[in-house]
Every structure is written in C-alpha cells, then in structure tokens.
Design a protein around this motif. Structure first.
Motif, short mmCIF file in Angstrom:
data_model
loop_
_atom_site.label_atom_id
_atom_site.label_comp_id
_atom_site.label_asym_id
_atom_site.label_seq_id
_atom_site.Cartn_x
_atom_site.Cartn_y
_atom_site.Cartn_z
N PHE A 169 3.32 4.38 2.54
CA PHE A 169 4.77 4.19 2.57
C PHE A 169 5.46 5.52 2.84
CE2 PHE A 169 8.67 4.35 -0.18
CZ PHE A 169 9.49 3.70 0.71
N SER B 158 11.11 -0.40 -12.48
CA SER B 158 12.38 0.28 -12.22
C SER B 158 12.25 1.53 -11.35
CB SER B 158 13.04 0.67 -13.56
OG SER B 158 12.17 1.53 -14.28
N GLN B 159 11.03 1.90 -10.96
CA GLN B 159 10.83 3.15 -10.21
C GLN B 159 9.86 2.92 -9.07
OE1 GLN B 159 12.35 6.28 -10.83
NE2 GLN B 159 11.49 6.63 -8.80
N PRO B 160 10.37 2.87 -7.83
CA PRO B 160 9.45 2.71 -6.69
C PRO B 160 8.59 3.96 -6.49
CG PRO B 160 11.75 2.45 -6.02
CD PRO B 160 11.76 2.98 -7.42
N CYS B 161 7.64 3.86 -5.58
CA CYS B 161 6.81 5.01 -5.23
C CYS B 161 7.59 5.97 -4.34
CB CYS B 161 5.57 4.54 -4.48
SG CYS B 161 4.46 3.60 -5.52
N GLN C 220 0.86 -1.19 0.00
CA GLN C 220 0.00 0.00 0.00
C GLN C 220 0.89 1.24 0.00
OE1 GLN C 220 -1.86 2.28 -0.76
NE2 GLN C 220 -3.77 1.38 -0.05
N SER C 221 1.20 1.73 -1.20
CA SER C 221 2.18 2.78 -1.36
C SER C 221 1.74 4.10 -0.73
CB SER C 221 2.49 2.99 -2.84
OG SER C 221 1.30 3.18 -3.57
N TRP C 222 0.44 4.31 -0.59
CA TRP C 222 -0.03 5.56 0.03
C TRP C 222 0.37 5.63 1.49
CZ3 TRP C 222 -1.64 9.57 -2.69
CH2 TRP C 222 -2.05 9.34 -4.01
N ALA D 23 0.97 6.66 -6.27
CA ALA D 23 0.07 5.54 -6.58
C ALA D 23 0.74 4.46 -7.39
CB ALA D 23 -1.15 6.06 -7.35
N THR D 24 1.70 4.84 -8.23
CA THR D 24 2.14 3.92 -9.27
C THR D 24 3.63 3.65 -9.19
OG1 THR D 24 0.43 4.83 -10.68
CG2 THR D 24 2.09 3.48 -11.75
N ALA D 25 3.98 2.36 -9.16
CA ALA D 25 5.37 1.95 -9.26
C ALA D 25 5.57 1.26 -10.60
CB ALA D 25 5.74 1.00 -8.13
N THR D 26 6.71 1.49 -11.23
CA THR D 26 7.11 0.68 -12.36
C THR D 26 8.18 -0.27 -11.85
OG1 THR D 26 8.96 2.06 -13.07
CG2 THR D 26 6.76 2.68 -13.85
#
Lengths: 355, 355
Positions: free
Chosen positions: A219, A264-267, A215-217, A259-262
């Motif tokens: 983090f 190669s790119q964390p939140c 739940q990146s919100w 909201a969005t991780a790729t």
C-alpha cells in the motif's frame, strides 16, 4: 544487451527518495548506495517539512554525515511560507527543486497545497531561476461527494488538468509529475512539452490494485491501479521515452506501522525499495523485455532533464545475473528496522561489489 | 417514522451470513440474534465446503444447537459433485439455495466455478424445484492480461454479462446477485425480471475504496468501490426497490488474520457486522434519509423474494435512539475473539431488550 550476464550502468540516479530523519535516516540513507545509486533527489516531507534554504542545507549536511559518497539533490516543501526571494536564495545554495503535496494525500502532507494560483509568484521565480517543480499529482479524495466521485483510484487523472494548466502558464518551468500510476498520466505527459517529465517507481512497474487489496506492505500513495495502467508504465519505459525516468519514491516506515492496522489506525503508505533498487529495476525491466532501456531509465533520462550529466569519472555500477538469490527479509540498525519490497523473493540480478 | 424515537421491525432477516465452524461458530452464531435478526441465510463456504444435503443438515443441526431460536436457511456450494438428483433431494430436505463462487475470488473459494455452461443441468433442476441460485458475481482477476484488464475493481461489472445470460437461459430460476458494490450491478439487476434480486451489505453502504486502502479491517470481497457506486447502492435502498434487500455478508475472521499482513501473507477478506447489524443498518439508512425503508430493506423485500413471509407471531425487534453509545471493541468466547465493524464508534440506535 539482454543476453549478457553483466550490465554496467553509469551513475544511477534516483530522482525521488525519502531519507527520513533521526535513527531511521541513519539506517536507510546508506541504502541508496547499497541499492546501486550515487545520486538521491531528496524529498522534503519531514516532520516538520523542509521549508527554507537553511533547513534544506542542514538536512543535506545530516545526510552527508551518514554517507558522504552519494550526491544529494535537495528540495523545498511548497507552502505559504515560501517567497520568490527564498527561491532565489535556495537556487544560489544549490537547491534543485520544490515539491508540491496536495493537502492530506500522503505521508506528512497535512501542510500541502489546496490550489495553485496563490503560488504563481513562486513559480514565476522558479521559472526565472530554472528550478524544478515536483508534483505529487493527486486531488484529495471526496468520498462524501458522489458527483465529483474523487477517490484514490481517479485522484491522479483528476489532477492532470492542473498539470496542463501549470505548464501552459509557465511553459519554461521544468515540471516533474512524480510517481505516475495511470495510462492517463503517461499520455498527458507525453503530449506536453519538453519541460515536463515524469518519474516512475519500481513498485508501480510491478503492482496492480489486487496486490495491495488486503496487503498493507504494497500500500502506497498513489495506489497501484489497473493492469492496463501498469501496462502503460511498462510501455513508456520500453519505448525509452526520454522524459520518463526512475524516481523510486522509496518510503521506509517502521514494520509495526506497515504490518498492522487497528480499527481506528490504518497502515502507513509507502513501499521501500532503496536497498535493492537497481537489481529490482533490472529484474522488472527484463520481465517486460526492456533491459536495453535500463541505463536510460535509471540514469541518462533523468540526468538529462535535471541537467546533471554523469561526470567522466562517474561511478559505474555493475550488475550480474544470479539465480536463486532472495531479497533479505529486513535490514536493522539499533532499534530501527525496515522490511523491503520483494522481501524473501528472488531477484535475477545482483550488484557486483567494487574491487 | 424518521423522527420517532423507537422503530419496530418485524422479523428481520439476514439473507447472506457466514456462521463458520467449530469454536468460531460457537462465538458468532449467537450474534445473529444479538444483532436483531431471527433468520440467517447461511453460506456454505466451510472447509471443506457444504456440497450435499447431508452436510447441510448436519451443519444446520450444529447451528441450531448453538442458538435454536434463529431460523437457518441452508445452501449448497456449487461444484462438479452436485447433480440434479441431489438438487431434488436438497429441496425435499428444506435446503433453499445453491451458492456459486468464482474460483479463487474470496475466502474458501478454491473449489469454485470457472464457467456456467457445465452447470446448466443443475440450474434446470433448480428452476424446476424453485430453488434459489446465489451468485458471488465477480470474475477472477487477470493482472497479467492488460487487455482484459480484470482486477478487483471491475470484477463485478465484468461478471454482469454472465448474470444476464443465466437469467435469459433460466427466466424462472430465482437468482440473487450477492453483495452488489457498483452502480453497474444495481442498474443491471433493476433491468432484469422479477426473478432476479440483489443483496446489499451494511458495510458497502458505508465504505468506499479509500476506506480499505491501507485499512485491512475494511477489506472484503467484493471490495468497496467509488463514491458514485456507494451512492447507487444508497439510492436503490432509498427508492425502496422491492428486489434489493440486506444480506450482511458478515464474515468473521480471527483478529490476527485481519490486523496483520506479512510480506508473503495478505490479510483475510471480510467485514464482521452481525452483532451490531440492525442498529448499524438503521444508523446508515438514517444517514442518507432512508429510515422509512428500513423494514422493507431488512425484512419485507427479502422475505417476499424468498417466499418466507413473517409469521403472524413473528418476533418484532424494537430499536430506540441512543446518544453516545459506542460499539464494543470485541467479542470473545474461550480462545476465540472477533472485532466488529465500526468498533468503538458511535451508533445512533440500539436494540431494546425483550421484556
């Protein structure tokens, strides 16, 4: 007090907040007052960081242009460019503290410190000038070193020996361990002298590790820890310990970065609480039977440590009980948008608008 | 072996994999073979779960229709609907194991178990029939109970007393502790008898907690733990312990469910390794000096425990060294899409296509 339908808090002060730059700052700076606060202790980790008096005063002027009512207490970013002379200059200009970030631990901390010994002349000058040292108390992770075993979970307890050593070397230097998240940190600060204090965020009173797993919100750095760690934070608030007080570490990021991780790119790390801060803190303190400690936690304790007593004519923020009221899903201004912690969840208190 | 430019592995077997249903299954089932494997031990946590022999055989037929070359070993989902008679029926139908999920701990585990005593008649029948019990070894989190302090970080160590008790009660029952993530779990399994084994995933040989903090693509259950825990997994692989072997727990989800969290909806738990599995495991084992243990880890150890020795004419998968080759960003079929672990990162080995 806990059964009253209104609460009056004198001059709430948020002793750790990120007010950002540019358009995002235009959106979020006003949220300090929206959240019920009249004092903001402003973090210096901009891009580039605030490293000297001129930059801090310029930044303060920018914030005052957005909302002149809030009192902004400014800080410098601890870096090799700082000198004892600059400390004395900063003090004369009303700058209150210096913030230390371990290198690479959180947002915009790439220029942070690696060891403290080199900064002892700075700390000596700060002690003489009675400035405050604000510590992001985490050791950088070392995942490739299983012997040291340092990771985001023990980064704070592993930092505490540095705090103890700094306090021993500079016993009169006022030091704040920022955004404590562990029982170890709470116990450590309690055991140190009256020149060492500790901020606690609203979200760390609410979250544990399960809440940010996936739940990146939720983090942020430091990450929320074990249930027993959260319990220690709640206990020290409930105790009303005078050296523990609110610093929201409210840290807005564009929703796309949260909201969005790729692969190669964390939140981005950060939880945004400013626009709902005082009602949220009241709601949380009530949930663990500590509503009677609200004013001390959000105003009195921190103001005493920072020697910023509320003025006789200080603003009083009034909260009233409310049922079924949900936090806004977002706030926006132009192209900028922020989503608050607790979005669309209910809070049991709201701020009474000034007449 | 570690300096050779090719490696020949006899009959690689993945003893824990999620092959899903419907269109997603059509996409991912063929990835078992693409990843170099000829045996898939298939998890039963579909929607609804596979709870009896008929459902397992139907599912097996669906998988065989997608790729008839791979050998599918089927499992049932432990639930109150299971009976000793059904166990005997399943055994006669070639079903190999029964999977236990603690309630609510991971994807599609809402129907999972709460305590084991009620299942002792099932376990007795399984012991008699020589079926395998597969344990998702985690205790449900209890964030509101700071005394028990159970969260995703200690959910596995807290489960181990249940494993010890089960093994004591059913010493001849073959039990697999799935996807171990902690030094405590490794030590526990090593100290138990020869009927207790343990799977290790590829991604848990690569990740620690810092890797999934804010990075939803690396979020799975059990979560990756401390550097020292990962080190314990690597050490037991390096030791070549015969009761530890690969179970990938490869768990595909639609990218939207992996990449994006809303304030009310966390990301899905699971890391997807199937299409790159054997090269990835070779790459990881080589990184910690254990390439000579590759065949035992991905084939021999698991096949011995499951009594599924490679046939004389078994497929041999050949790997060769490769430089600068990156993992595909995604695989797609129709509307379905999956993004693999290690996407667009380099792996030092690739599968040599069959002549």
């Amino acid at each position: 007090m806990s059964f009253a339908d209104t609460l009056t808090i004198t001059a709430p002060a948020d002793f750790h907040v990120h007010l950002r730059q540019g358009a995002l700052s235009e959106l979020v700076t006003g949220h300090v007052r929206l959240g019920g606060f009249t004092l903001a202790y402003v973090m210096p980790n901009l891009t580039p960081p605030i490293k000297n008096t001129e930059e801090a005063l310029l930044y303060k002027a920018q914030l005052q242009a957005i909302d002149p009512v809030v009192e902004y207490l400014m800080t410098l970013y601890l870096s090799p460019e700082l000198t004892p002379n600059e400390i004395r200059k900063a003090k004369r200009a009303g700058i209150v503290g210096v913030k230390s970030y371990p290198r690479g631990v959180t947002t915009n901390s790439d220029g942070g410190i690696e060891s403290y010994e080199a900064y002892y002349p700075i700390f000596r000058a700060m002690e003489e000038e009675d400035m405050v040292l604000n510590l992001h108390g985490e050791i950088p992770s070392a995942p490739s070193d299983p012997t040291s075993n340092i990771c985001v979970l023990n980064a704070e307890p592993s930092f505490l020996p540095h705090l103890i050593k700094l306090h021993a070397a500079f016993p009169k230097l006022r030091i704040v361990l920022e955004h404590a998240t562990t029982r170890a940190a709470v116990e450590c600060v309690k055991n140190l002298g009256d020149t060492v204090a500790c901020t606690i965020t609203a979200h760390h009173l609410a979250l544990t590790v399960d809440d940010w797993a996936g739940q990146s919100w939720h983090f942020c750095k430091p990450v929320a820890k074990f249930p027993d760690d959260r319990q220690a934070l709640r206990e020290v608030v409930k105790e009303g310990h005078h050296r523990f007080f609110l610093g929201s570490d409210s840290a807005p990021h564009p929703p796309t970065k949260k909201a969005t991780a790729t692969p190669s790119q964390p939140c981005a790390a950060g939880v945004y609480t400013s626009p709902i801060l005082l009602p949220l803190v009241a709601h949380l303190l009530e949930s663990f039977g500590s509503l009677d400690k609200l004013e001390g936690f959000v105003s009195g304790n921190g103001r005493a440590f920072y020697q910023r007593p509320a003025k006789a004519a200080a603003q009083k923020t009034v909260l009233r009980r409310v049922g079924g009221k949900k936090v806004d899903a977002k706030w926006a201004k132009g192209d900028e948008e922020v989503v608050p912690f607790w979005a669309e969840k209910e809070i049991g208190w709201e701020i009474v608008p000034e007449a």
